[in-house]
Design a protein around this motif. Structure first.
Motif, PDB file in Angstrom:
ATOM      1  N   TYR A  26     -61.218 -15.358  12.825  1.00 21.89           N
ATOM      2  CA  TYR A  26     -60.763 -14.056  13.316  1.00 21.89           C
ATOM      3  C   TYR A  26     -61.617 -13.022  12.597  1.00 21.89           C
ATOM      4  O   TYR A  26     -62.237 -13.312  11.569  1.00 21.89           O
ATOM      5  N   SER A  70     -61.382 -11.891   8.119  1.00 19.05           N
ATOM      6  CA  SER A  70     -60.729 -12.787   7.164  1.00 19.05           C
ATOM      7  C   SER A  70     -61.444 -14.135   7.024  1.00 19.05           C
ATOM      8  O   SER A  70     -62.385 -14.439   7.747  1.00 19.05           O
ATOM      9  N   ALA A 122     -59.985 -19.359  10.125  1.00 18.61           N
ATOM     10  CA  ALA A 122     -58.655 -19.914  10.421  1.00 18.61           C
ATOM     11  C   ALA A 122     -58.747 -21.411  10.663  1.00 18.61           C
ATOM     12  O   ALA A 122     -57.831 -22.158  10.343  1.00 18.61           O
ATOM     13  N   PRO A 144     -48.627 -26.326   6.131  1.00 18.87           N
ATOM     14  CA  PRO A 144     -47.889 -25.135   5.693  1.00 18.87           C
ATOM     15  C   PRO A 144     -48.170 -23.928   6.578  1.00 18.87           C
ATOM     16  O   PRO A 144     -49.105 -23.943   7.380  1.00 18.87           O
ATOM     17  N   SER A 145     -47.368 -22.917   6.387  1.00 15.96           N
ATOM     18  CA  SER A 145     -47.570 -21.681   7.141  1.00 15.96           C
ATOM     19  C   SER A 145     -48.968 -21.123   6.866  1.00 15.96           C
ATOM     20  O   SER A 145     -49.428 -21.117   5.729  1.00 15.96           O
ATOM     21  N   ALA A 158     -51.731 -22.491   8.024  1.00 15.37           N
ATOM     22  CA  ALA A 158     -52.703 -23.586   8.016  1.00 15.37           C
ATOM     23  C   ALA A 158     -53.609 -23.556   9.239  1.00 15.37           C
ATOM     24  O   ALA A 158     -54.723 -24.089   9.207  1.00 15.37           O
ATOM     25  N   GLY A 159     -53.140 -22.922  10.327  1.00 11.16           N
ATOM     26  CA  GLY A 159     -53.970 -22.850  11.541  1.00 11.16           C
ATOM     27  C   GLY A 159     -53.383 -23.585  12.735  1.00 11.16           C
ATOM     28  O   GLY A 159     -54.068 -23.754  13.747  1.00 11.16           O
ATOM     29  N   THR A 176     -50.910 -22.704  14.912  1.00 15.27           N
ATOM     30  CA  THR A 176     -50.781 -21.854  16.096  1.00 15.27           C
ATOM     31  C   THR A 176     -52.155 -21.560  16.700  1.00 15.27           C
ATOM     32  O   THR A 176     -52.349 -21.642  17.923  1.00 15.27           O
ATOM     33  N   THR A 177     -53.118 -21.263  15.830  1.00 15.32           N
ATOM     34  CA  THR A 177     -54.478 -20.983  16.291  1.00 15.32           C
ATOM     35  C   THR A 177     -55.021 -22.158  17.100  1.00 15.32           C
ATOM     36  O   THR A 177     -55.596 -21.972  18.177  1.00 15.32           O
TER      37      THR A 177
END
Ligand SMILES: Nc1ncnc2c1ncn2[C@@H]1O[C@H](COP(=O)(O)OP(=O)(O)O)[C@@H](O)[C@H]1O
Ligand SMILES: [Mg+2]
Lengths: 301, 220
Positions: free
Chosen positions: B11, B14, B17, B36-37, B39-40, B42-43
């Motif tokens: 993205y 940053s 991802a 973990p939250s 981590a990628g 959803t991406t």
């Protein structure tokens, strides 16, 4: 696409559009009202302009060329000369005024001052042709062309046509037409701009909805069609409202202005034509306005 | 079938991802995507669904390379993929029924068929009594089930789910997982992103674990 799918699609889109209109009732009312105002102004201008132009055209009928004939012209040569002049493309009408007719007119104008006339003795007025021009030639250029053609004819003494008046009238007419065109185009563009911006409000209000539709597999045309229907409806409703407003204003004006001005707010077409033109322009603008706001504000997301 | 080859995603600005992700999900497979939250997960699902574009690498779905997809191909792809969004993405001005019917309206099914399918899936998910409610007037769990219903109603060949049990109590979680196993048994490829390790332990399926945008573990 099969017929039944097409029908299902159309039904779906119309239902969707009417659902959207009900859901955003206020925004849609604002859009319709704005469109109707813009169309009323545009219509008023167009009507005024067309009538004004017609009026100016009747002034143009006064553009006349007068050919004075030589004193010694043979009486049997005037008739072929008249036919020759009549055959010029610029000429609309031609009228022969003999010496006798000229003095008669002069006498009528000078009634009560007979003394002057008696002093003149023999008739000093020349015979002449009064030439009316066809519409496209009632201007400086037209007059110049015909004068050039007349000058070379035999037996002509002098040519009169109120040069200054014709020049000024021509200049004013072209200024008026140019100004009308500019104002008209400006009004048209601002109307479309206003419509597209008002429709943008409804597009924005449903930005999230549009994104979600994309995510469940809707094609661009599937998403956009209800907006076109909405724009079409808004344009149509706006045009109907504009028709009512325009006629109300016109009616009020007719009651309150001197009759001599009333021809300026004549509707220059039969009322049904006028209505059809207005509704046509309204719907076209509504659809075009949606098209603009959709392409400008509905970028791929 | 879903194939990923050396997929990268950055993205703007940053840290990346996703970094060099390669794996294949066969047709009819059932796969967990965990980590973990941040981590990628959803991406990764978004890339498969073409709602984000990879920065590098190739993603091939049912033999078609998605990097060359235009809007029309993307729309077509989304018609055969059911996606359960973490934030539901229900239309708030439409009833649950209309929301669930939307994918079928888009495909252009007959009204009678739509009615039958929507009613069936709503009752399957215990939502028939909420059919005429707007999403914001029902509970989070009900909204989640409505979004599941919308993903399933078109009988997708691939089901992607992003934390689909996040808002459900344990009993409902179990019945939803049963449902996923059920449609998987009927041939649908299922990919579930979840950080809930108890869920994964219970089912003992293939699991791909991400961390910091990299695959750190693969378990068959
Ligand atoms: N739209 C975005 N813009 C910028 N950064 C994003 C965006 N979406 C996710 N990220 C970043 O990408 C990384 C992975 O996020 P995500 O895929 O949501 O992880 P997960 O679903 O595993 O929690 C995180 O560092 C997150 O901050
Ligand atoms: Mg996530």
């Amino acid at each position: 696409m099969t017929i039944s799918l097409l029908i299902r699609r159309i039904l779906f889109f119309v239902k969707e559009a009417s659902h959207n209109i009900k859901g955003n009732l206020f925004t849609n009312m604002v859009a319709i009202f704005t469109i109707s105002l813009a169309l009323t102004i545009l219509t008023s201008f167009a009507v005024f302009f067309i009538n004004m132009e017609d009026m100016l055209d009747t002034f143009g009928a006064d553009v006349q060329v007068i050919v004075y004939l030589k004193e010694d012209i043979r009486s049997d040569s005037t008739s072929p000369m008249k036919e020759k002049i009549r055959s010029f493309t610029e000429v609309d009408s031609i009228n022969y005024v003999s010496k006798e007719m000229a003095i008669q007119v002069f006498k009528n104008e000078l009634k009560g001052q007979k003394g002057i006339l008696d002093e003149l003795g023999a008739n000093p007025l020349p015979s002449s042709f009064e030439i009316g021009l066809k519409k496209p030639f009632r201007n400086s250029d037209g007059v110049r062309t015909i004068v050039a053609k007349l000058k070379v004819l035999e037996g002509i003494d002098d040519i009169h046509y109120g040069q200054e008046w014709v020049d000024r009238f021509t200049a004013f007419l072209s200024f008026f037409k140019a100004a009308g065109l500019i104002i008209g185009v400006f009004l048209l563009i601002s109307t479309i701009f206003i419509i597209s911006n008002t429709i943008r409000l409804t597009v924005y209000a449903r930005k999230e909805e549009i994104d979600i539709m994309r995510l469940v597999g809707a094609t661009e045309s599937f998403i956009k069609t209800p907006f076109f229907i909405e724009g079409l409806f808004e344009g149509l409703a706006g045009a109907i409202l504009a028709f009512i407003m325009f006629n109300a204003v016109r009616y009020m004006l007719l009651k309150n202005i001197p009759a001599s001005f009333s021809s300026l707010i004549n509707i220059p077409f039969p009322v049904t034509d006028f209505m059809i033109i207005l509704l046509g322009i309204g719907t076209a603008m509504g659809v075009f306005g949606s098209f603009i706001s959709l392409t400008r504000f509905l970028k791929q997301g | 079938m879903i194939q990923l080859y050396h997929v990268y995603k950055n993205y703007n600005g940053s840290s990346p991802a996703l970094t060099d992700i390669s794996f294949v999900v066969e047709k009819g497979e059932f796969v967990f995507l965990t980590g973990p939250s941040g981590a990628g997960k959803t991406t990764l699902l978004k890339l498969i669904f073409c709602s984000e574009k990879p920065t590098g690498g190739q993603i091939i779905i049912d033999g078609k390379n998605t990097s060359r997809f235009g809007t029309r191909e993307i729309a077509e792809l989304r018609r055969k993929i059911g996606f359960i969004f973490q934030d539901f993405k229900l239309l708030s001005n439409k009833t649950v029924y209309k929301n669930v019917a939307l994918p079928l309206d888009i495909i252009g099914h007959r009204p009678r068929e739509i009615k039958k399918k929507v009613s069936y899936v709503l009752s399957y998910l215990g939502l028939q009594h909420r059919a005429n409610y707007k999403p914001l007037s029902i509970s989070g769990g009900e909204q989640q089930r409505a979004s599941i219903a919308r993903a399933l109603v078109k009988e997708p060949t691939i089901l992607l789910a992003d934390e689909p049990t996040g808002n459900l109590d344990p009993a409902l979680t179990n019945s939803i997982m049963e449902l996923f196993l059920d449609i998987n048994a009927k041939g649908t490829t299922v990919v579930i992103a979840t950080h809930d390790s108890s869920l994964i332990k219970k089912l003992n399926k293939r699991t791909i674990t991400l961390e910091g945008g990299k695959v750190i573990q693969e378990k068959e």
